[in-house]
Design a protein around this motif. Structure first.
Motif, short mmCIF file in Angstrom:
data_model
loop_
_atom_site.label_atom_id
_atom_site.label_comp_id
_atom_site.label_asym_id
_atom_site.label_seq_id
_atom_site.Cartn_x
_atom_site.Cartn_y
_atom_site.Cartn_z
N PRO A 304 48.00 43.26 52.35
CA PRO A 304 46.61 42.88 52.09
C PRO A 304 45.86 43.89 51.24
O PRO A 304 45.03 43.51 50.41
CB PRO A 304 46.02 42.75 53.50
CG PRO A 304 47.17 42.39 54.36
CD PRO A 304 48.33 43.17 53.79
N GLU A 305 46.13 45.18 51.43
CA GLU A 305 45.43 46.19 50.63
C GLU A 305 45.81 46.07 49.15
O GLU A 305 44.95 46.20 48.27
CB GLU A 305 45.74 47.59 51.15
CG GLU A 305 45.24 48.73 50.27
CD GLU A 305 43.75 48.68 49.95
OE1 GLU A 305 43.35 49.26 48.92
OE2 GLU A 305 42.97 48.07 50.72
N ARG A 308 44.03 43.07 47.86
CA ARG A 308 42.61 43.38 47.68
C ARG A 308 42.37 44.08 46.36
O ARG A 308 41.46 43.74 45.61
CB ARG A 308 42.12 44.26 48.85
CG ARG A 308 40.62 44.59 48.75
CD ARG A 308 40.28 45.91 49.41
NE ARG A 308 40.92 47.05 48.75
CZ ARG A 308 40.53 47.58 47.60
NH1 ARG A 308 39.49 47.07 46.94
NH2 ARG A 308 41.17 48.61 47.07
N HIS A 309 43.22 45.09 46.06
CA HIS A 309 43.03 45.84 44.82
C HIS A 309 43.29 44.97 43.59
O HIS A 309 42.54 45.03 42.61
CB HIS A 309 43.95 47.05 44.79
CG HIS A 309 43.81 47.86 43.53
ND1 HIS A 309 42.80 48.76 43.33
CD2 HIS A 309 44.53 47.84 42.38
CE1 HIS A 309 42.90 49.28 42.12
NE2 HIS A 309 43.94 48.75 41.53
N ALA A 312 40.38 42.75 43.06
CA ALA A 312 39.24 43.52 42.56
C ALA A 312 39.36 43.79 41.06
O ALA A 312 38.36 43.86 40.35
CB ALA A 312 39.12 44.84 43.33
N THR A 340 44.09 39.19 54.23
CA THR A 340 43.23 39.99 53.36
C THR A 340 41.78 39.68 53.68
O THR A 340 41.22 38.68 53.23
CB THR A 340 43.55 39.72 51.87
OG1 THR A 340 44.94 39.95 51.63
CG2 THR A 340 42.74 40.63 50.97
N THR A 342 39.00 40.85 52.79
CA THR A 342 37.97 40.91 51.75
C THR A 342 37.86 39.60 50.97
O THR A 342 36.95 39.45 50.16
CB THR A 342 38.29 42.05 50.76
OG1 THR A 342 39.64 41.89 50.30
CG2 THR A 342 38.14 43.40 51.44
N LEU A 343 38.80 38.67 51.19
CA LEU A 343 38.77 37.39 50.49
C LEU A 343 37.96 36.36 51.27
O LEU A 343 38.06 36.27 52.49
CB LEU A 343 40.20 36.86 50.30
CG LEU A 343 41.15 37.67 49.43
CD1 LEU A 343 42.55 37.07 49.49
CD2 LEU A 343 40.65 37.74 47.99
#
Length: 364
Positions: A304-305, A308-309, A312, A340, A342-343
């Motif tokens: 997931p990180e 996320r990147h 972004a 993830t 942040t989604l």
């Protein structure tokens, strides 16, 4: 005594907190959420999951290769034999992965063959891919193969594949005998793809010129070489002005696009810091990082990180699911997307299938 093979077969490795990779290095198992199953639901809505990065082979193409067949069609990866699709078995795996549809591709192994033989291989493979997809149109789509070492033939193959065989674009390598895709000789192929409005899936072939440095433990030819190949291919398409020349060209980059999105901002500084390393006659229409927002990237970056990147950097609208099946890099490709945090639900649904459905003109 329990052997390593017995240990892995029982599944104890996954449940017991530690597994051993083939390099002999211990790897702590990440805590895993409950596995996603079909149907995939996001925010209470059904989403059709589409895997754009999965492979197959055909024995008939191997017959044309003769003694080279095993070496070229079966890389040293567990599950490689599964590339020769038995439909019921492949569908069962897809169900276990929560994948509704696979977009199949064949990694190019014919770029070093003469035009006639390569043309025979490509013709056979495209016919077989079309036949397979027609047998299960709700579960399979496919990228055509192209004889890219003969661009004039590749143009004909792409048009036939899309207009007559129902294929959804083409899978290509990351160069042809070291000739970069930004070379003008390939312009007719990119023009045809742009005209047909179909995507090209860039899948790397390793870096044989670095074979000495990539030798040793860790399968570095793949671990490092493959992402590097994609990074170089995309960078040339950006810096040589190919994306400016073909603004409607749709490109999907395997393995998260290699290293480019992880270090993209360096590209914006290169010609400012070292202008003598850049061609003053090539004037890009926008900053190099802006071109990433017109490239699609698969999600085969594992965590997931990492997702996320990537999002972004390039935007959620440019990311689609990829697993590399039958090669067991990511056996549950939907799970990292759902994990993830942040989604938004809409972004997750887009990555899982809605963006791919638009790219390939299939029902979402």
């Amino acid at each position: 005594m329990t052997t390593r093979r017995d240990f892995l077969k029982t599944g104890a490795a996954a449940a017991g907190g530690i597994v051993f990779c083939s390099c002999g290095l211990p790897r702590g198992a990440r805590a895993q959420p409950a596995r996603q199953t079909l149907p995939v639901m996001v925010g209470g809505k059904r989403v059709k999951s589409i895997d754009v990065h999965c492979h197959c082979h055909f024995h008939e193409a191997g017959a044309l290769l003769g003694a080279d067949a095993a070496r070229l069609q079966l890389p040293p990866v567990n599950g490689a034999e599964e590339a020769f699709i038995a439909i019921d078995k492949r569908l069962a795996v897809m169900d276990s992965q929560a994948i509704d549809m696979e977009v199949l591709s064949i990694n190019p192994f014919w770029y070093d063959r003469d035009r006639d033989l390569a043309g025979q291989i490509v013709k056979l493979q495209n016919e077989k891919l079309a036949e397979l997809c027609a047998s299960k149109p709700d579960r399979f789509a496919a990228f055509a193969s192209l004889t890219l070492q003969a661009p004039d033939l590749a143009v004909e193959e792409l048009e036939t594949a899309v207009k007559k065989q129902g294929l959804k674009g083409a899978a290509i390598g990351d160069s042809v005998h070291g000739v970069e895709f930004s070379d003008p000789k390939f312009h007719p192929v990119w023009a045809k793809a742009e005209e047909l409005a179909v995507p090209l899936f860039i899948h790397p072939q390793g870096m044989p010129e670095l074979s000495k440095r990539l030798a040793g433990n860790g399968w570095l030819a793949n671990t490092i070489g493959n992402p590097l190949g994609t990074t170089i291919a995309l960078s040339h398409l950006i810096f040589e002005g190919t994306f400016d020349r073909f603004p409607g060209l749709k490109v999907i980059a395997a393995h998260g696009g290699g290293y480019l999105a992880s270090y993209a901002d360096r590209s914006d500084h290169a010609c400012l810091v070292g202008p003598k390393g850049c061609n003053p006659d090539i004037k890009l229409k926008k900053a190099p990082t802006e071109y990433l927002k017109q490239i699609y990237f698969d999600s085969l970056i594992f965590t997931p990180e990492a997702i996320r990147h990537l999002v972004a950097q390039v935007g959620a609208s440019q990311v689609v699911i990829g697993s590399d099946y039958p090669y067991p890099w990511e056996m549950h490709p939907v799970d990292p997307i759902l994990a993830t945090t942040t989604l938004s639900d809409d972004e997750k649904a887009d990555i899982i299938g809605r963006t791919a459905a638009k790219l390939f003109n299939v029902s979402a």
